[in-house]
Design an enzyme around this catalytic site. Structure first.
Site, PDB file in Angstrom:
ATOM      1  N   SER A 293       1.308  -1.163   0.432  1.00  0.00           N
ATOM      2  CA  SER A 293      -0.387   0.130   0.198  1.00  0.00           C
ATOM      3  C   SER A 293       0.425   1.068  -0.511  1.00  0.00           C
ATOM      4  CB  SER A 293      -0.738   0.212   1.040  1.00  0.00           C
ATOM      5  OG  SER A 293      -2.129   0.403   0.684  1.00  0.00           O
ATOM      6  N   LYS A 297       4.250   2.699  -2.422  1.00  0.00           N
ATOM      7  CA  LYS A 297       4.715   3.260  -3.083  1.00  0.00           C
ATOM      8  C   LYS A 297       6.419   3.761  -2.931  1.00  0.00           C
ATOM      9  CE  LYS A 297      -0.054   5.368  -1.709  1.00  0.00           C
ATOM     10  NZ  LYS A 297      -1.186   4.681  -2.133  1.00  0.00           N
ATOM     11  N   TRP A 384      -9.508   0.569  -5.879  1.00  0.00           N
ATOM     12  CA  TRP A 384      -9.371   1.894  -5.086  1.00  0.00           C
ATOM     13  C   TRP A 384      -7.968   2.194  -5.830  1.00  0.00           C
ATOM     14  CZ3 TRP A 384     -10.814   5.782  -3.158  1.00  0.00           C
ATOM     15  CH2 TRP A 384     -10.104   6.838  -2.312  1.00  0.00           C
ATOM     16  N   HIS A 435      -7.642  -5.589  -0.476  1.00  0.00           N
ATOM     17  CA  HIS A 435      -6.318  -5.174  -0.046  1.00  0.00           C
ATOM     18  C   HIS A 435      -5.307  -5.917   1.071  1.00  0.00           C
ATOM     19  CE1 HIS A 435      -3.692  -1.761  -0.547  1.00  0.00           C
ATOM     20  NE2 HIS A 435      -4.262  -0.976   0.692  1.00  0.00           N
TER      21      HIS A 435
HETATM   22  C1  GTR Z   1      -5.473   4.573   1.624  1.00  0.00           C
HETATM   23  C2  GTR Z   1      -4.782   5.448   0.557  1.00  0.00           C
HETATM   24  C3  GTR Z   1      -4.276   4.630  -0.804  1.00  0.00           C
HETATM   25  C4  GTR Z   1      -3.002   3.583   0.230  1.00  0.00           C
HETATM   26  C5  GTR Z   1      -3.926   2.826   1.475  1.00  0.00           C
HETATM   27  C6  GTR Z   1      -3.090   2.249   2.741  1.00  0.00           C
HETATM   28  O1  GTR Z   1      -6.260   5.603   2.492  1.00  0.00           O
HETATM   29  O2  GTR Z   1      -5.888   5.474  -0.161  1.00  0.00           O
HETATM   30  O3  GTR Z   1      -3.666   5.186  -1.236  1.00  0.00           O
HETATM   31  O4  GTR Z   1      -2.202   3.580   0.075  1.00  0.00           O
HETATM   32  O5  GTR Z   1      -4.024   3.723   2.001  1.00  0.00           O
HETATM   33  O6  GTR Z   1      -1.396   2.509   2.606  1.00  0.00           O
HETATM   34  O7  GTR Z   1      -3.274   1.328   3.267  1.00  0.00           O
END
Ligand code: GTR
Length: 465
Positions: A293, A297, A384, A435
């Protein structure tokens, strides 16, 4: 007789149920010959819940990606030499200036303190080390703790290591009581986190994301760091964490290309790399950086900048990670800059609703890692993060791998669910489920590392380099 009748009815219902289930699954998997497609029911449900966000592939507008092999002045990049000497530095600079910001280098007074060494940890399976990295050299200054497990069964002394930042403290990845409990600020919502601090109740709370024993059994070490040690994940105007320690704002003003939190976390990974180079138990030429997540990045950005990181893995990294910004599918540049104003540099906000003005897109972030191996993973229900955008990004990075004489992502279309592509230097899979960082993901990353690092179960080299 009546019994036999009800048995027949029961069997018919069972068959019907199985057929329905199969059909339903197929609907969410798309046509197997065309590869993965999002479940229409999921698209409908998400679109209803968030009408401001596009989850519909049909509604992705046309876009043109910048060509990684054409310089800003229009010159074509014709060979590896031109890529290395000219285009790669140009692209790296564009990401620094417009997206993640500029970070300082290795601090002169950086110091490491190994405060724990147990060669008989986890019932003898592992050697556990814990290291404090003092960024300013001072005990009271900003620092991070690295937790390291190395497999004792490995026939080689120096082992390849996966390094991953974690969300809830080193102690949350495993119930091992020898792990120091984090004292750092923590986001709420984690099990056993009270008033933004970890308690004993949070030990092992994130175990399902870190299959430590399985990693060790496959001949790899694991190093992990709590990301909040480097920079607490909230917007405080860049006063705490590494920004507070190293920023030198001109007359109190931060530059629009000053590093954000992702830049800070990536910088921390490079400092971990500095430590690995000093530890004879670690094969520092074979370090794989992995992140989930926002930390996915971060892993990509760390790998793009620091060529000592030999393999880079992005797990469900989405917007600002592997996903193409220009698709505006799921999370967008504007959305991310609004929810998390501290993650990127200020310049990135110029591209809110203006993604086409960017001189790069995220396929070029992956291209910066070439020719090193990189793995991008998505999840079926994680729209997402735009799974297709993540796949396309990996695919459009491939021309750079080809120019450098190696294979990239060798597939024209998305694979079916749970069918990894690992033929070239770019790996990809889309896992069933949402996710998360699952054991399935780890197993595929280790398969990929086996291929590129040439490691077998005992940690023995199986590949001549
Ligand atoms: C979310 C965000 C994503 C992702 C995620 C995470 O809220 O929108 O970009 O990075 O968090 O890190 O769990």
């Amino acid at each position: 007789m009546r019994k036999a009748k009800s048995l027949i009815i029961f069997c018919c219902l069972l068959v019907l149920g199985i057929v329905r289930l199969q059909y339903g699954q197929q609907a969410s998997r798309g046509d197997p010959d065309k590869g993965w497609a999002a479940s229409p029911a999921l698209v409908r449900a998400l679109s209803k819940r968030r009408p401001d966000i596009n989850y519909d592939e049909e509604k992705v507008s046309k876009y043109t990606l910048p060509d990684p092999l054409v310089m800003l002045d229009g010159t074509k990049v014709k060979d590896a030499e031109a890529w290395r000497a000219k285009r790669r530095p140009e692209v790296l600079e564009l990401f620094r200036t417009h997206i993640y910001g500029n970070a300082p280098g290795r601090p002169e007074r950086l110091r490491f303190k190994v405060f724990d060494l147990d060669r008989n940890a986890l019932g003898g399976q592992a050697t556990r080390k814990q290291v404090t990295v003092l960024f300013t050299g001072e005990e009271e200054g900003v620092s991070m703790e690295i937790l390291i497990y190395l497999p004792n069964a490995s026939r080689k002394r120096a082992v390849p290591v996966f390094v991953a930042l974690n969300f809830y403290g080193n102690h949350a990845i495993h119930p091992d009581p020898g792990i120091r409990l984090s004292k750092s600020w923590m986001r709420g919502g984690g099990k056993g986190v009270i008033n933004n601090r970890a308690t004993e109740g949070s030990r092992g709370a994130r175990r399902s994301s870190f299959p430590v024993e399985e990693i060790l059994a496959r001949g790899y070490g694991l190093a992990t760091i709590y990301y909040g040690d480097i920079d607490p994940d909230f917007h405080d105007g860049f006063k705490n964490g590494v920004h507070g320690a190293f920023d030198q704002p001109l007359e109190g003003e931060r530059a629009p290309d000053a590093w954000g939190s992702i830049g800070g976390w990536a910088w921390g990974l490079s400092r971990a790399m500095d430590y690995f180079e000093t530890d004879d138990d670690i094969d520092h030429k074979h370090i794989a950086v992995m992140g989930h997540s926002r930390l996915g990045k971060t892993a990509l950005w760390a790998g793009a900048q620091d060529e000592r990181l030999a393999l880079v893995i992005s797990n469900n990294s989405g917007c600002g990670g592997a996903a193409l910004s220009r698709r505006r599918f799921g999370e967008t540049v504007k959305r991310i800059n609004t929810s998390f104003p501290h993650w990127f540099c200020d310049n990135f906000k110029k591209y809110n609703d203006h993604e086409d003005d960017l001189l790069v897109d995220q396929h070029m972030l992956i291209a910066l890692i070439a020719p090193r191996p990189v793995y991008v993973a998505s999840a079926d229900r994680d729209l997402w993060a735009d799974p297709r955008g993540e796949f396309l990004s990996a695919k459009h990075a491939s021309p750079v791998y080809h120019l450098l004489g190696t294979k990239g992502l060798e597939s024209e279309r998305m694979p079916a669910l749970d069918s990894p592509i690992q033929k070239g230097k770019i790996g990809y899979h889309i896992r069933s489920g949402g996710h998360a960082l699952a054991e399935y993901d780890w197993q595929r990353y280790m398969d990929f590392a086996d291929k590129h690092f040439g490691t077998d179960k005992s940690g023995t080299d199986t590949k001549a380099e």
